[in-house]
Design a protein around this motif. Sequence first.
Motif, short mmCIF file in Angstrom:
data_model
loop_
_atom_site.label_atom_id
_atom_site.label_comp_id
_atom_site.label_asym_id
_atom_site.label_seq_id
_atom_site.Cartn_x
_atom_site.Cartn_y
_atom_site.Cartn_z
N GLN A 232 56.31 -32.00 16.96
CA GLN A 232 56.35 -30.55 17.10
C GLN A 232 55.82 -29.90 15.83
N VAL A 233 54.83 -29.06 15.96
CA VAL A 233 54.19 -28.43 14.81
C VAL A 233 54.37 -26.93 14.88
N CYS A 234 54.37 -26.30 13.72
CA CYS A 234 54.52 -24.85 13.62
C CYS A 234 53.17 -24.17 13.89
N PRO A 235 53.18 -22.88 14.17
CA PRO A 235 51.90 -22.17 14.29
C PRO A 235 51.13 -22.24 12.97
N ASN A 236 49.80 -22.25 13.08
CA ASN A 236 48.93 -22.40 11.91
C ASN A 236 49.25 -23.69 11.16
N TYR A 237 49.50 -24.76 11.91
CA TYR A 237 49.92 -26.02 11.30
C TYR A 237 48.83 -26.65 10.46
N SER A 238 47.57 -26.30 10.69
CA SER A 238 46.48 -26.91 9.94
C SER A 238 46.05 -26.10 8.74
N VAL A 239 46.74 -25.00 8.44
CA VAL A 239 46.42 -24.16 7.28
C VAL A 239 47.57 -24.27 6.30
N PRO A 240 47.41 -24.94 5.17
CA PRO A 240 48.54 -25.16 4.26
C PRO A 240 49.14 -23.87 3.72
N GLN A 241 48.33 -22.82 3.55
CA GLN A 241 48.83 -21.59 2.97
C GLN A 241 49.69 -20.78 3.93
N LYS A 242 49.64 -21.09 5.24
CA LYS A 242 50.34 -20.28 6.23
C LYS A 242 51.46 -21.02 6.93
N THR A 243 51.79 -22.21 6.51
CA THR A 243 52.84 -22.97 7.18
C THR A 243 53.57 -23.82 6.16
N ASP A 244 54.83 -24.09 6.45
CA ASP A 244 55.63 -24.96 5.58
C ASP A 244 55.38 -26.43 5.89
N SER A 245 55.13 -26.75 7.15
CA SER A 245 54.95 -28.13 7.57
C SER A 245 53.49 -28.33 7.94
N TYR A 246 52.72 -28.82 6.99
CA TYR A 246 51.28 -28.98 7.17
C TYR A 246 51.00 -30.24 7.98
N PHE A 247 50.17 -30.10 8.99
CA PHE A 247 49.77 -31.24 9.81
C PHE A 247 48.26 -31.18 9.98
N ASN A 248 47.57 -32.21 9.51
CA ASN A 248 46.11 -32.25 9.55
C ASN A 248 45.67 -33.29 10.57
N PRO A 249 45.09 -32.88 11.70
CA PRO A 249 44.63 -33.88 12.68
C PRO A 249 43.50 -34.76 12.15
N LYS A 250 42.76 -34.29 11.14
CA LYS A 250 41.66 -35.07 10.61
C LYS A 250 42.13 -36.29 9.81
N MET A 251 43.41 -36.33 9.47
CA MET A 251 43.96 -37.45 8.70
C MET A 251 44.50 -38.55 9.61
N LYS A 252 44.12 -38.56 10.86
CA LYS A 252 44.58 -39.60 11.78
C LYS A 252 44.15 -40.98 11.31
N LEU A 253 42.93 -41.09 10.81
CA LEU A 253 42.44 -42.37 10.29
C LEU A 253 43.29 -42.86 9.13
N ASN A 254 43.69 -41.93 8.28
CA ASN A 254 44.53 -42.28 7.14
C ASN A 254 45.88 -42.81 7.61
N ARG A 255 46.48 -42.15 8.58
CA ARG A 255 47.79 -42.59 9.07
C ARG A 255 47.72 -43.96 9.75
N GLN A 256 46.63 -44.23 10.44
CA GLN A 256 46.51 -45.53 11.09
C GLN A 256 46.28 -46.65 10.07
N LEU A 257 45.54 -46.37 9.01
CA LEU A 257 45.37 -47.37 7.95
C LEU A 257 46.71 -47.73 7.32
N ILE A 258 47.50 -46.72 7.03
CA ILE A 258 48.80 -46.97 6.40
C ILE A 258 49.74 -47.69 7.35
N PHE A 259 49.66 -47.37 8.64
CA PHE A 259 50.51 -48.06 9.61
C PHE A 259 50.15 -49.54 9.67
N CYS A 260 48.86 -49.86 9.71
CA CYS A 260 48.45 -51.27 9.74
C CYS A 260 48.88 -51.99 8.46
#
Length: 728
Positions: A232-260
């Motif tokens: 569950q993500v907050c509105p403006n989740y991809s803009v760090p200046q407008k949300t407390d919980s930042y979620f970047n969909p472009k970092m999916k590759l990073n998360r999968q590398l760390i999971f492996c």
Amino acid sequence: MENMAEEELLPQEKEEAEVAQVQVPTPAPDSARVPAPAPDSAPTPASAPAPAPALAQAPALSPSLASAPDEAESKRHISIQRQLADLEKLAFVAEGDFDSASSLNSDHLDAGNKQSCPLCPKEKFRACNSHKLRRHLQNLHWKVSVEFEGYRMCICHLPCRPVKPNIIGEQISSKLGAHYHCIICSATITRRTDMLGHVRRHVNKGETKSRYIAASAKPPNEILKEADTDVQVCPNYSVPQKTDSYFNPKMKLNRQLIFCTLAALAEERKPLECLDAFGATGIMGLQWAKHLGSAVKVTINDLNENSVTLIQENCHLNKLKVVVDSKEKEESDAILEEGEENLGNIKVTKMDANVLMHLRSFDFIHLDPFGTSVNYLDSAFRNIRNLGIVSVTSTDISSLYAKAQHVARRHYGCNIVRTEYYKELAARIVVAAVARAAARCNKGIEVLFAVALEHFVLVVVRVLRGPTSADETAKKIQYLIHCQWCEERIFQKDGNMVEENPYRQLPCNCHGSMPGKTAIELGPLWSSSLFNTGFLKRMLFESFHHGLDDIQTLIKTLIFESECTPQSQFSVHAPSNLNKQEEYGVFIKTTDDTTTDNYIAQGKRKGNETITTSAKRPKTDVSSEHPPFYYNIHRHSIKGMNMPKLKKFLCYLSQAGFRVSRTHFDPMGVRTDAPLMQFKSILLKYSTPTYTGGQSEGHVQSASEDTVADRVEMSVNDKAEASSCRRW
């Protein structure tokens, strides 16, 4: 009839007053007075009896906003008014004197009882007569207000803003600063000049009052899905200046590398104490706990209170049990008993990352702050367990990619310039910072892999305890000599004697044929290998096992790059190549399913195991490591010639006896141990003149290799002299 109308409307007023008190930030009951909303804000049927005049004139939360929708009235703060008289009426409404509020005008201001200021706590402004209250409101609140489209944002002294704890806790309430409430986004700002700039930015973006009224209702949180994990993500989740919980969909590759990486580590020993130091939405820790189960004990940390609440909600959304304390654990158990199946436990903490890593020990730590990670490296290596893994994600690419060189010098202590191999340069800068932090804690590192892509730089290292490992790690941090003419590069040789001209170590002849200083020193940088082939192969199998198709191509490229082998000569289709691996002096037997049969933990031995201590560990063969850095084939193209295809050019270099592979740092990069002169000569040899249209690829002429090399050198010198620039 009037009394009956009053009795019918009073319950409705009480309900609206309760709603207004929930939605508007209010202080303690003894220091703030929040008025009840006006009954005229709700639509009244035509058949209903008209309310009494005294009740009809009772001010709402903002009495001057009668024309605005109910949502806007419930959101606006009481300090936002149209006229000074509306602000004066709030004092009477706060005391419950509706009759006085209805008859309040300029002739009756001096006839009221003592009233308190609605925008100041009692400790700051005591109750006084009406004329003193009017003077106080006009001089302290109204004169310094900020005007916007007919409304005045008056200065507010109520405890609406969160205050950092002070040394003297009893004096916190008396030292609350004045602030303004924004009419558009309900933000609180202390200075008037900052408030003017804040409103101006809203206007420039098109965010006006009409837009605020239309979007005054809080939009619901959006639910995204990644790797079978709902978040569950907050509105403006991809803009760090407008949300407390930042979620970047472009970092999916990073998360999968760390999971492996974590999945490969979990095959060595389990259970693992894992930490996601900067959780935000908690997506990374949720994937660990959901897919690895009891093999990991996940701790998700974040300093922001809203993020911690969101992480707990996401845990329940994915049927994971939240472990904070015994009370919350019982509550989570009760929630899951209603038909949900518990998939694992996650411990959620609200603490500074440095403090948490100093207090507890972990087997796996992931650092992903917004920007540089150098402020958290010392704490990460303080309590990391032996043979544990630390992964560092740095998103300050402007400094690492030599766009802000002064920031790189300030954060990493490195001198860098923009080169053709700037991405690998960034990876080696981060590894050098990690190595220095580990050495300060008497620990060494072994780099498992380092990835530098468009949005981030990811470095994953294994920790080796002991001063001997720390000394070996520190020796691998060296300076790089970079030629600014031909971009040849070489790590500076170790030695106690100072050379008169250290640039003579370069294999090129630019320092003898060009005037002035032709080369510069970059670094200090990590000079050893950036990849571990055995660990990457285990990561590849984990990606097959968990169905992570997006990451498999990148891991295969890393394996080819670590071995410096063309992809056409070697392929990884199955984990059958993982028979017996030696990593960091520890022999790990792996079967076809890559389960670790024997693992040597610190101070423990098992039967029929082969162990190699650090003292008996054979030195790593330098020739087996991949050559540092790479060449861009387009950067060294020859004018008037058509280059061969990259795949064929790799074969030509391999046939010439050089190690060669592609690199993930640059899609047109070639990693090879061939000197630049040989690289250019082979490139020229298999290029075709432009006028032939590139019909065939072959020898340009039947000349000797020395003649071709001379031609390349002459063309380089002529081009440099003609352009009179530092690079070509």
